[in-house]
Write an enzyme that holds these catalytic residues in place. Structure first.
Site, mmCIF file in Angstrom:
data_model
loop_
_atom_site.group_PDB
_atom_site.id
_atom_site.type_symbol
_atom_site.label_atom_id
_atom_site.label_comp_id
_atom_site.label_asym_id
_atom_site.label_seq_id
_atom_site.Cartn_x
_atom_site.Cartn_y
_atom_site.Cartn_z
ATOM 1 N N TYR A 53 41.383 -1.588 3.411
ATOM 2 C CA TYR A 53 40.777 -2.638 4.404
ATOM 3 C C TYR A 53 41.482 -3.822 5.181
ATOM 4 O O TYR A 53 41.015 -4.154 6.196
ATOM 5 C CB TYR A 53 39.338 -2.932 3.786
ATOM 6 C CG TYR A 53 38.565 -1.941 3.450
ATOM 7 C CD1 TYR A 53 37.664 -1.132 4.616
ATOM 8 C CD2 TYR A 53 38.353 -1.394 2.195
ATOM 9 C CE1 TYR A 53 37.053 -0.090 4.640
ATOM 10 C CE2 TYR A 53 37.391 -0.140 2.033
ATOM 11 C CZ TYR A 53 36.826 0.508 2.960
ATOM 12 O OH TYR A 53 36.006 1.469 2.858
ATOM 13 N N GLN A 86 27.838 2.978 14.287
ATOM 14 C CA GLN A 86 28.423 3.328 12.845
ATOM 15 C C GLN A 86 29.703 2.600 12.692
ATOM 16 O O GLN A 86 30.300 2.778 11.431
ATOM 17 C CB GLN A 86 28.565 4.968 12.929
ATOM 18 C CG GLN A 86 27.192 5.489 12.785
ATOM 19 C CD GLN A 86 27.435 6.975 12.870
ATOM 20 O OE1 GLN A 86 27.850 7.568 11.810
ATOM 21 N NE2 GLN A 86 27.235 7.812 13.906
ATOM 22 N N VAL A 88 32.773 -0.122 12.178
ATOM 23 C CA VAL A 88 32.845 -1.395 11.401
ATOM 24 C C VAL A 88 33.896 -2.410 12.293
ATOM 25 O O VAL A 88 34.087 -3.351 11.815
ATOM 26 C CB VAL A 88 33.364 -1.205 10.069
ATOM 27 C CG1 VAL A 88 32.312 -0.594 9.249
ATOM 28 C CG2 VAL A 88 34.798 -0.563 9.990
ATOM 29 N N ASP A 89 34.305 -2.066 13.381
ATOM 30 C CA ASP A 89 35.096 -3.095 14.251
ATOM 31 C C ASP A 89 34.286 -3.849 15.114
ATOM 32 O O ASP A 89 32.882 -3.816 15.238
ATOM 33 C CB ASP A 89 35.964 -2.156 15.376
ATOM 34 C CG ASP A 89 35.309 -1.297 16.159
ATOM 35 O OD1 ASP A 89 34.718 -1.906 17.150
ATOM 36 O OD2 ASP A 89 35.561 -0.007 16.127
ATOM 37 N N HIS A 104 27.057 0.341 9.331
ATOM 38 C CA HIS A 104 28.125 0.567 8.286
ATOM 39 C C HIS A 104 28.780 -0.649 7.654
ATOM 40 O O HIS A 104 29.861 -0.453 7.059
ATOM 41 C CB HIS A 104 28.803 1.868 8.247
ATOM 42 C CG HIS A 104 28.254 3.148 8.538
ATOM 43 N ND1 HIS A 104 28.514 4.228 9.091
ATOM 44 C CD2 HIS A 104 26.843 3.596 7.932
ATOM 45 C CE1 HIS A 104 27.481 5.253 9.198
ATOM 46 N NE2 HIS A 104 26.703 4.579 8.249
ATOM 47 N N GLY A 169 30.369 9.439 21.134
ATOM 48 C CA GLY A 169 31.315 9.568 20.217
ATOM 49 C C GLY A 169 31.170 9.576 18.781
ATOM 50 O O GLY A 169 32.070 9.061 17.683
ATOM 51 N N SER A 171 29.718 12.467 15.288
ATOM 52 C CA SER A 171 29.495 13.820 15.326
ATOM 53 C C SER A 171 28.290 14.146 14.974
ATOM 54 O O SER A 171 27.843 15.420 15.079
ATOM 55 C CB SER A 171 30.532 14.173 14.096
ATOM 56 O OG SER A 171 29.868 13.462 12.727
#
EC number: 2.3.1.286
Length: 225
Positions: A53, A86, A88-89, A104, A169, A171
């Protein structure tokens, strides 16, 4: 003012240079995801997980929001826009979006292994020996496999208020995030932008089979008609 709710996944940030979650072989940056994205992986090799990370966090400072991030931020001049991501940036925030819910977790935060509500801003490397105020090891503020998604109830409540739903973007295969589209009221116009869509067009759903940056331009054209 109409409320646009946007669900975004890895494909949203891919054009900024952030790699999608898993490569075709199922590995994430060369690692089995369970090694670096599960409580068991952290317990078995915390140094590996922390460094994994750390690398992701460092990369954030090398990338910028793309045109799709900026287009969503610009929509706030005409619509109420809530982004449920979703990712994490922090690219949505850096582009100017004011309301972003991270399902997330966030790379630029860390939390105590003792108290999941003890969350702090964290922009440097996180190493063994970095402790919370009560003396417990800090860990990435990331929702790992097998862990609850604490923001899901808030996200459901937001989706229930949507006048328009935009999905970009993702799935639509990672749960519980993939279930959110089912919480909008019946007949809410829904748009899905993805180069490899896993949804079919229907009376309610319009599919735009393109990457985020070009797909969002076409969607804005549809929105203005």
């Amino acid at each position: 003012m109409k409320h646009i709710v946007v669900l975004t996944g890895a494909g949203m940030s891919a054009e900024s240079g952030i790699k999608t979650f898993r490569d075709a072989d199922g590995l994430w940056e060369g690692h089995d995801v369970m090694e670096v994205a599960s409580p068991q992986g952290f317990e078995a090799n915390p140094e590996l997980v922390l460094e994994f990370y750390n690398q992701r966090r460092r990369q954030l400072f090398e990338v910028k929001p793309n045109a799709a991030h900026k287009a969503l931020a610009d929509l706030e001049s005409e619509y109420k826009v809530t982004i449920i991501t979703q990712n994490v940036d922090d690219l949505h925030e850096r582009a100017g979006s004011s309301t972003v819910v991270h399902l997330h977790g966030e790379l630029l935060k860390a939390r105590s292994t003792f108290d999941e509500n003890d969350v702090v801003e964290w922009k440097t490397d996180l190493i063994l020996g970095d402790l919370c105020n009560k003396g417990h090891q800090m860990r990435p503020h990331i929702v790992w496999f097998g862990e609850a998604v604490p923001m899901i109830e808030k996200a459901i409540a937001i989706c229930e208020t949507a006048d328009i739903l935009l999905i970009i973007g993702t799935s639509m295969q990672v749960y519980p995030a993939a279930s959110l589209m089912h919480y909008v009221t019946p007949n809410t116009p829904t748009y899905y932008i993805d180069p490899k869509p896993n949804l079919d067009s229907s009376k309610q759903v319009t599919v735009i089979s393109e990457p985020a940056t070009t797909g969002i331009k076409k969607w804005i054209e549809l929105l203005s008609k």
